[in-house]
Design a protein around this motif. Structure first.
Motif, PDB file in Angstrom:
ATOM      1  N   GLY A   6     -52.900 -15.247 -63.839  1.00  0.00           N
ATOM      2  CA  GLY A   6     -52.063 -15.075 -61.706  1.00  0.00           C
ATOM      3  C   GLY A   6     -52.879 -16.761 -61.683  1.00  0.00           C
ATOM      4  N   THR A   7     -54.077 -17.590 -61.674  1.00  0.00           N
ATOM      5  CA  THR A   7     -54.471 -18.661 -61.428  1.00  0.00           C
ATOM      6  C   THR A   7     -53.801 -19.408 -62.067  1.00  0.00           C
ATOM      7  N   ASP A 180     -56.628 -14.686 -57.526  1.00  0.00           N
ATOM      8  CA  ASP A 180     -55.007 -14.229 -56.988  1.00  0.00           C
ATOM      9  C   ASP A 180     -55.517 -13.040 -56.643  1.00  0.00           C
ATOM     10  N   ILE A 199     -51.289 -17.427 -53.980  1.00  0.00           N
ATOM     11  CA  ILE A 199     -50.319 -16.898 -54.277  1.00  0.00           C
ATOM     12  C   ILE A 199     -48.531 -17.223 -55.192  1.00  0.00           C
ATOM     13  N   ARG A 200     -48.610 -17.507 -56.237  1.00  0.00           N
ATOM     14  CA  ARG A 200     -47.854 -17.986 -56.694  1.00  0.00           C
ATOM     15  C   ARG A 200     -46.462 -16.330 -56.647  1.00  0.00           C
ATOM     16  N   GLU A 203     -45.815 -13.737 -59.180  1.00  0.00           N
ATOM     17  CA  GLU A 203     -46.764 -13.417 -60.129  1.00  0.00           C
ATOM     18  C   GLU A 203     -47.252 -12.135 -59.411  1.00  0.00           C
ATOM     19  N   SER A 206     -49.200 -11.205 -55.583  1.00  0.00           N
ATOM     20  CA  SER A 206     -48.905 -12.520 -54.719  1.00  0.00           C
ATOM     21  C   SER A 206     -48.252 -12.157 -53.578  1.00  0.00           C
TER      22      SER A 206
END
Length: 231
Positions: A6-7, A180, A199-200, A203, A206
Motif C-alpha cells: 500500500g506504500t 498507508d 493515499i493511493r 489501495e 486509502s
C-alpha cells in the motif's frame, strides 16, 4: 523508513499473487522440511499461539491456512511465507512490484544521502527477496536495513519504533515513516518519529482518516529536507 504493501507496492500484488503462491506450498513445507531450524521454530510458535503444544502437522497447517486467509500478521506465518517466497523469487516464479513513482524517488533520496530502511510485517527474508527481484533490478544496495515483527515488534506498537531507533542509532525526530495505515503512523508518531501517509486511490486503506499525518498520493509529492543524520 518504508512500509511495503500500500506504500511502495500494490497490496493486490501481494494478496493476489504472493499469498496464493505460499498458501499452495505451506503444507508441503511443513511435512518435507520440518527438521529445518527455521521451520521447526515457526511450528513451535504456532503451537504456542494455539495453546496446543502437541498440535500435529495437519493442525498447524490448518491454523496457518486460516491465518493466511484472514491476512493475520503473525510472525510464524510470515516466516514460513518468507521461505516460500524467497525460493519462488530465486526460481523466477515471482517478481516484486513497485509503483512507478517509488524507485526513482528511492534512488534520488539515496544519492542525496538519505539512509533508507524497510519495516514490514513480512519477514526480513521476504523483504530482501522483494527488493532483490524488482523489475527495475536489485534495489537492495539502496537500503541500509530491514525490520519485521520478529526483529522489531508489532507495527501498531510504539515500542517497536523505539527498538528500531535504538538499532539504527538515529534520533526519532529525524526519522520519517511512510505508510498507508493510520494505526502504524500513530504508533510511530507516539515514538517521536515524523510520519507521512500514502493515499493511493487503488489501495484498501486509502479512504481512512489521516488528518493527524501529512499525506501524499505518490512519492513524487514528497519533498525531503535532508540535513545530516536524517533518514
Amino acid at each position: 523508513m518504508l512500509d511495503i504493501e500500500g506504500t511502495t507496492s500494490a497490496t493486490r500484488h501481494v494478496t493476489d499473487v504472493l499469498y496464493p503462491y505460499a498458501r499452495r506450498r505451506l503444507a508441503r513445507l511443513l511435512t518435507e522440511r520440518q527438521d529445518e531450524p527455521e521451520v521447526r521454530a515457526a511450528v513451535g510458535q504456532v503451537r504456542e499461539l494455539l495453546g496446543e503444544p502437541e498440535a500435529d502437522t495437519r493442525r498447524v497447517a490448518r491454523a496457518l491456512g486460516a491465518w493466511a486467509d484472514e491476512d493475520r500478521k503473525v510472525t510464524p506465518l510470515k516466516s514460513l511465507q518468507g521461505i516460500i517466497w524467497a525460493e519462488g523469487f530465486a526460481r523466477g516464479d515471482l517478481t516484486a512490484h513497485f509503483y512507478p513513482d517509488v524507485v526513482p524517488a528511492l534512488r534520488r533520496w539515496h544519492e542525496r544521502g538519505a539512509r533508507l530502511y524497510v519495516y514490514s510485517s513480512g519477514s526480513v527474508s521476504a523483504q530482501r527477496s522483494w527488493y532483490r527481484h524488482a523489475p527495475e533490478g536489485d534495489l537492495r544496495p539502496l537500503v541500509s536495513g530491514f525490520f519485521d515483527t520478529r526483529t522489531a515488534g508489532p507495527k501498531t506498537a510504539s515500542a517497536s519504533y523505539r527498538v528500531i531507533s535504538a538499532a539504527t542509532g538515529l534520533p526519532p525526530a529525524t526519522t520519517l515513516f511512510l505508510s498507508d495505515r493510520v494505526s502504524e503512523l500513530d504508533a510511530a508518531r507516539e515514538a517521536g518519529w515524523l510520519t507521512g501517509a500514502l493515499i493511493r486511490p487503488e489501495e484498501p486503506h486509502s479512504t481512512s482518516g489521516r488528518s493527524a499525518h501529512p499525506a501524499a498520493r505518490s512519492f513524487t509529492d514528497i519533498g525531503l529536507d535532508l540535513p545530516e543524520g536524517t533518514v
